[in-house]
Design a protein around this motif. Structure first.
Motif, mmCIF file in Angstrom:
data_model
loop_
_atom_site.group_PDB
_atom_site.id
_atom_site.type_symbol
_atom_site.label_atom_id
_atom_site.label_comp_id
_atom_site.label_asym_id
_atom_site.label_seq_id
_atom_site.Cartn_x
_atom_site.Cartn_y
_atom_site.Cartn_z
ATOM 1 N N MET A 48 0.815 -1.125 -0.053
ATOM 2 C CA MET A 48 0.110 -0.106 0.031
ATOM 3 C C MET A 48 0.837 1.351 -0.096
ATOM 4 O O MET A 48 2.054 1.227 0.399
ATOM 5 C CB MET A 48 -0.772 -0.148 1.341
ATOM 6 C CG MET A 48 -0.250 0.043 2.509
ATOM 7 S SD MET A 48 -1.489 0.206 3.739
ATOM 8 C CE MET A 48 -0.851 -1.047 4.928
ATOM 9 N N GLY A 49 0.350 2.119 -0.461
ATOM 10 C CA GLY A 49 1.050 3.492 -0.403
ATOM 11 C C GLY A 49 -0.076 4.541 -0.214
ATOM 12 O O GLY A 49 -0.999 4.833 -0.430
ATOM 13 N N LEU A 50 0.681 5.695 0.552
ATOM 14 C CA LEU A 50 -0.432 6.800 0.953
ATOM 15 C C LEU A 50 0.423 8.226 0.731
ATOM 16 O O LEU A 50 1.565 8.213 1.134
ATOM 17 C CB LEU A 50 -0.686 6.622 2.519
ATOM 18 C CG LEU A 50 -1.662 7.615 3.350
ATOM 19 C CD1 LEU A 50 -3.018 7.662 2.318
ATOM 20 C CD2 LEU A 50 -1.634 7.745 4.523
ATOM 21 N N GLN A 51 -0.196 9.094 0.055
ATOM 22 C CA GLN A 51 0.338 10.424 0.159
ATOM 23 C C GLN A 51 -0.846 11.329 0.577
ATOM 24 O O GLN A 51 -1.960 11.284 0.381
ATOM 25 C CB GLN A 51 0.323 10.684 -1.578
ATOM 26 C CG GLN A 51 1.366 10.338 -2.459
ATOM 27 C CD GLN A 51 1.260 10.814 -3.786
ATOM 28 O OE1 GLN A 51 0.286 10.434 -4.510
ATOM 29 N NE2 GLN A 51 2.302 11.719 -3.893
ATOM 30 N N VAL A 52 -0.292 12.106 1.532
ATOM 31 C CA VAL A 52 -1.045 13.164 1.992
ATOM 32 C C VAL A 52 -0.383 14.663 1.854
ATOM 33 O O VAL A 52 0.585 14.953 1.753
ATOM 34 C CB VAL A 52 -0.633 13.036 3.621
ATOM 35 C CG1 VAL A 52 -1.754 14.163 4.353
ATOM 36 C CG2 VAL A 52 -1.214 11.694 4.146
ATOM 37 N N GLN A 53 -1.552 15.468 1.090
ATOM 38 C CA GLN A 53 -1.284 16.533 0.598
ATOM 39 C C GLN A 53 -1.868 17.652 1.408
ATOM 40 O O GLN A 53 -2.920 17.850 1.011
ATOM 41 C CB GLN A 53 -1.404 16.847 -0.700
ATOM 42 C CG GLN A 53 -0.837 15.964 -1.738
ATOM 43 C CD GLN A 53 -1.938 14.742 -2.406
ATOM 44 O OE1 GLN A 53 -2.927 14.824 -2.341
ATOM 45 N NE2 GLN A 53 -1.272 13.889 -3.091
ATOM 46 N N ASP A 54 -0.948 18.326 2.302
ATOM 47 C CA ASP A 54 -1.570 19.421 3.314
ATOM 48 C C ASP A 54 -0.709 20.621 2.667
ATOM 49 O O ASP A 54 0.197 20.805 2.571
ATOM 50 C CB ASP A 54 -1.439 19.215 4.474
ATOM 51 C CG ASP A 54 -1.996 20.072 5.713
ATOM 52 O OD1 ASP A 54 -2.185 21.249 5.083
ATOM 53 O OD2 ASP A 54 -2.272 19.834 6.557
ATOM 54 N N PRO A 55 -1.705 21.690 2.290
ATOM 55 C CA PRO A 55 -1.227 22.877 1.734
ATOM 56 C C PRO A 55 -0.423 23.691 2.650
ATOM 57 O O PRO A 55 0.378 24.427 2.389
ATOM 58 C CB PRO A 55 -2.483 23.671 1.289
ATOM 59 C CG PRO A 55 -3.621 23.135 1.797
ATOM 60 C CD PRO A 55 -3.263 21.721 2.492
ATOM 61 N N LEU A 56 -0.377 23.484 3.998
ATOM 62 C CA LEU A 56 0.069 23.983 5.029
ATOM 63 C C LEU A 56 1.520 23.404 5.371
ATOM 64 O O LEU A 56 2.212 23.808 6.180
ATOM 65 C CB LEU A 56 -0.686 24.289 6.285
ATOM 66 C CG LEU A 56 -2.018 25.074 5.993
ATOM 67 C CD1 LEU A 56 -2.907 25.140 7.388
ATOM 68 C CD2 LEU A 56 -2.032 26.408 5.482
ATOM 69 N N GLU A 57 1.724 22.179 4.743
ATOM 70 C CA GLU A 57 2.893 21.334 5.266
ATOM 71 C C GLU A 57 3.468 20.711 4.130
ATOM 72 O O GLU A 57 2.798 20.671 2.899
ATOM 73 C CB GLU A 57 2.373 20.308 6.348
ATOM 74 C CG GLU A 57 1.974 20.676 7.412
ATOM 75 C CD GLU A 57 1.618 19.646 8.481
ATOM 76 O OE1 GLU A 57 2.469 18.639 8.554
ATOM 77 O OE2 GLU A 57 0.813 20.091 9.652
ATOM 78 N N GLN A 58 4.614 20.366 4.075
ATOM 79 C CA GLN A 58 5.086 19.489 2.996
ATOM 80 C C GLN A 58 4.471 18.303 2.581
ATOM 81 O O GLN A 58 4.059 17.401 3.845
ATOM 82 C CB GLN A 58 6.665 19.257 3.343
ATOM 83 C CG GLN A 58 7.512 19.055 2.028
ATOM 84 C CD GLN A 58 9.266 18.864 2.508
ATOM 85 O OE1 GLN A 58 9.441 18.732 3.511
ATOM 86 N NE2 GLN A 58 9.761 18.853 1.327
#
Length: 175
Positions: A48-58
């Motif tokens: 499995m793979g997870l990407q988390v894209q938070d505009p306030l963090e990298q």
């Protein structure tokens, strides 16, 4: 794909979730098998793979091999690094969740809260178990693509609320 271990630990970077973006699959049907010694719940293995894209963090991303068994109410998730060594174990039952990473143990009254703290996003556990079985269950804020489920591939995206997240799962054929 970059690996950031700021908010999330090694197991998460190995978890969501090689949950990697360039995973390979095969055309063998991926039918879950009953969990050993369990009268309820099923078992799955894969990557499995997870990407988390938070505009306030990298952006944060990770991938790992996994073995999941049980149900949304009670079960366990073992997470392995590319060499096959266990890097984390998550166990849950009603009212209790426990994450063990080596000597470090984190407990919570809620599986969802423990996942949010560990991964930086909430995962739709109830829907995820349905998706693994090929059922298109809805989860608020998430869109799932099961068009390649017969190949053992599932992709789900969290659109709202922030942070956005992409979860990819590639199941191994069941023996």
């Amino acid at each position: 794909m970059s690996h950031h271990f700021t908010r999330i630990g090694k197991w998460q970077a190995a978890l969501a979730l090689g949950l990697a973006l360039a995973l390979t699959g095969c055309s063998t049907p991926h039918i879950p098998k009953p969990a050993p010694g369990s009268s309820s719940g099923l078992a799955w293995s894969g990557r499995m793979g997870l990407q988390v894209q938070d505009p306030l963090e990298q952006e944060q991303s990770f991938s790992a091999s996994f073995h999941l068994q049980g149900s949304p109410e009670q079960g366990s998730l073992d997470v392995f690094n590319p060499l096959g060594s266990q890097i984390a174990k998550l166990q849950w039952q009603p009212g209790s969740a426990l994450l063990q990473q080596g000597e470090r143990i984190t407990q919570s009254d809620s599986l969802q809260e423990l996942l949010r703290q560990s991964l930086g996003t909430v995962l739709p556990v109830q829907a995820l178990f349905s998706w693994l079985q090929g059922h298109n269950a809805s989860a608020e804020g998430w869109q799932v693509d099961l068009s390649r489920h017969s190949e053992g591939r599932i992709t789900a995206q969290r659109i709202t609320p922030l942070p956005h997240a992409t979860l990819r799962v590639v199941l191994q054929p069941v023996d």
